[in-house]
Design a protein around this motif. Structure first.
Motif, PDB file in Angstrom:
ATOM      1  N   GLY A   1      41.674 -74.474 -58.107  1.00 35.50           N
ATOM      2  CA  GLY A   1      42.478 -73.200 -58.182  1.00 35.50           C
ATOM      3  C   GLY A   1      41.725 -71.916 -57.347  1.00 35.50           C
ATOM      4  O   GLY A   1      42.288 -71.101 -57.723  1.00 35.50           O
ATOM      5  N   VAL A   2      40.940 -72.414 -56.601  1.00 34.05           N
ATOM      6  CA  VAL A   2      40.405 -71.306 -55.841  1.00 34.05           C
ATOM      7  C   VAL A   2      41.240 -70.563 -55.117  1.00 34.05           C
ATOM      8  O   VAL A   2      41.309 -69.315 -54.876  1.00 34.05           O
ATOM      9  N   LEU A   3      42.106 -71.332 -54.253  1.00 29.88           N
ATOM     10  CA  LEU A   3      43.114 -70.779 -53.381  1.00 29.88           C
ATOM     11  C   LEU A   3      43.948 -69.791 -54.221  1.00 29.88           C
ATOM     12  O   LEU A   3      44.310 -68.713 -53.763  1.00 29.88           O
ATOM     13  N   ASP A   4      44.339 -70.314 -55.486  1.00 30.10           N
ATOM     14  CA  ASP A   4      45.400 -69.653 -56.269  1.00 30.10           C
ATOM     15  C   ASP A   4      44.639 -68.395 -56.699  1.00 30.10           C
ATOM     16  O   ASP A   4      45.422 -67.310 -56.625  1.00 30.10           O
ATOM     17  N   ARG A   5      43.355 -68.341 -56.851  1.00 30.96           N
ATOM     18  CA  ARG A   5      42.878 -67.116 -57.282  1.00 30.96           C
ATOM     19  C   ARG A   5      42.588 -66.275 -56.371  1.00 30.96           C
ATOM     20  O   ARG A   5      42.854 -64.829 -56.505  1.00 30.96           O
ATOM     21  N   LEU A   6      42.468 -66.524 -55.177  1.00 27.85           N
ATOM     22  CA  LEU A   6      42.279 -65.623 -54.218  1.00 27.85           C
ATOM     23  C   LEU A   6      43.512 -64.993 -53.622  1.00 27.85           C
ATOM     24  O   LEU A   6      43.708 -63.744 -53.401  1.00 27.85           O
ATOM     25  N   LEU A   7      44.518 -65.905 -53.738  1.00 25.30           N
ATOM     26  CA  LEU A   7      46.185 -65.213 -53.408  1.00 25.30           C
ATOM     27  C   LEU A   7      46.323 -64.313 -54.593  1.00 25.30           C
ATOM     28  O   LEU A   7      46.907 -63.217 -54.328  1.00 25.30           O
ATOM     29  N   ALA A   8      46.187 -64.518 -55.601  1.00 25.21           N
ATOM     30  CA  ALA A   8      46.388 -63.668 -56.772  1.00 25.21           C
ATOM     31  C   ALA A   8      45.648 -62.226 -56.619  1.00 25.21           C
ATOM     32  O   ALA A   8      46.120 -61.208 -57.019  1.00 25.21           O
TER      33      ALA A   8
END
Length: 316
Positions: free
Chosen positions: A120-127
């Motif tokens: 979920g790293v990419l999702d967190r960075l996008l958020a």
């Protein structure tokens, strides 16, 4: 009961072989399997030794996606030797051998992408950037990507030329993601807006080697508007690179990937491949001939489909 005993004997034999010959991640995976411990239990035992390591990191280590390098991580490795009832210095020795022979023991450049989605790293960075919508309101009509492999066989950088179309009003930016090879340092990477865009906010995550960056347009697009832009990511922070992979969430437009090698570091073989998902086996393998003058190979997909597409190469 005899079957269980036989299974244990096989696991022990595999562990003994891995501890003798390595590499580190194979030995770690064999040790965890031989003891029958889920990663959550391994993490719990580490915490009792005063060492904090995430389950995701443990998964990376045993899959060969990342290698323990920081002081805290090396403390964890020594604790693992005790927890998994291994000879003292057995895992540390394999890590030292890996450092001495990086080109032979470094894992494939993109193997950790299989774990990135789950983390979920990419999702967190996008958020963090306020972009929860993965496509940002844009459909990609065309994407030409050029990857440069440097004289040290490293991923030196890449350039992207994109043609996008807005599917909602008010879109004024594109969020680019770059995945470095294992051992990379995202904080040392740089993003350059080259045409019809400006660099906005940049976020990085060292553990997974991912960088995301905003590319700001000078206009707000309306539904149906198209936009062409061009940017570059300078990397060069990791070791030997062996492949480049691009993932696609949905069916889309044309994609072209070109990998160009430095004249002083040419591979012996190149091939293209496809993969339906990070966990799926690879298929669609096709050899690619290296061009003589520009030392490059390429692939073209007239219309991409959901999944992964890439080029791999072998060094001597």
């Amino acid at each position: 009961m005899p079957h269980a005993t036989q299974h244990a004997d096989v696991a022990t034999a595999q562990l003994d072989s891995a501890l003798r010959g390595g590499p580190f991640h194979v030995a770690l995976r064999a040790a965890i399997a031989a003891r029958g411990l889920p990663l959550q239990r391994v993490q719990h035992h580490l915490s009792r030794h005063g060492v904090k390591v995430g389950v995701t990191s443990l998964s990376y280590w045993q899959q060969g996606a990342r290698r323990p390098q920081r002081p805290e991580s090396l403390r964890a490795v020594r604790a693992l030797e005790e927890i998994l009832q291994l000879p003292e210095e057995s895992l540390i020795r394999l890590l030292s051998e890996a450092d001495e022979d990086t080109s032979q023991r470094r894992p494939a450049g993109r193997s950790y992408r299989a774990h990135l989605a789950a983390s979920g790293v990419l999702d967190r960075l996008l958020a963090e950037l306020g972009h929860p919508d993965p496509d940002g309101g844009l459909h990609t009509l065309g994407h030409h990507e050029q990857v440069r492999i440097g004289p040290g066989r490293e991923l030196a950088g890449r350039e992207s030329h994109l043609i996008v179309r807005a599917h909602r009003d008010g879109v004024d930016r594109f969020v680019a993601a770059h995945y470095g090879d294992p051992g990379c340092v995202p904080a040392r990477m740089t993003v350059h807006a080259l045409e019809n865009c400006r660099t906005g906010r940049v976020r990085t995550h060292d553990e997974t080697g991912v960088l995301v960056a905003e590319l700001l347009f000078d206009t707000r697009l309306r539904t149906g508007d198209t936009h062409l832009f061009h940017y570059r990511v300078e990397d060069g922070t990791a070791g030997v690179s062996r492949e480049y992979v691009r993932g696609f969430g949905t069916t889309g437009g044309q994609y072209a990937l070109q990998v160009r090698f430095d004249a002083s570091a040419l591979p012996v073989r190149c091939h293209r491949f496809t993969q339906h998902s990070p966990a799926a086996p690879r298929g669609g393998r096709q050899d690619l001939a290296l061009s003589g003058r520009h030392h490059s190979v390429h692939l073209v997909e007239p219309r991409v489909r959901s999944g992964m597409l890439g080029i791999g190469w072998d060094w001597e």
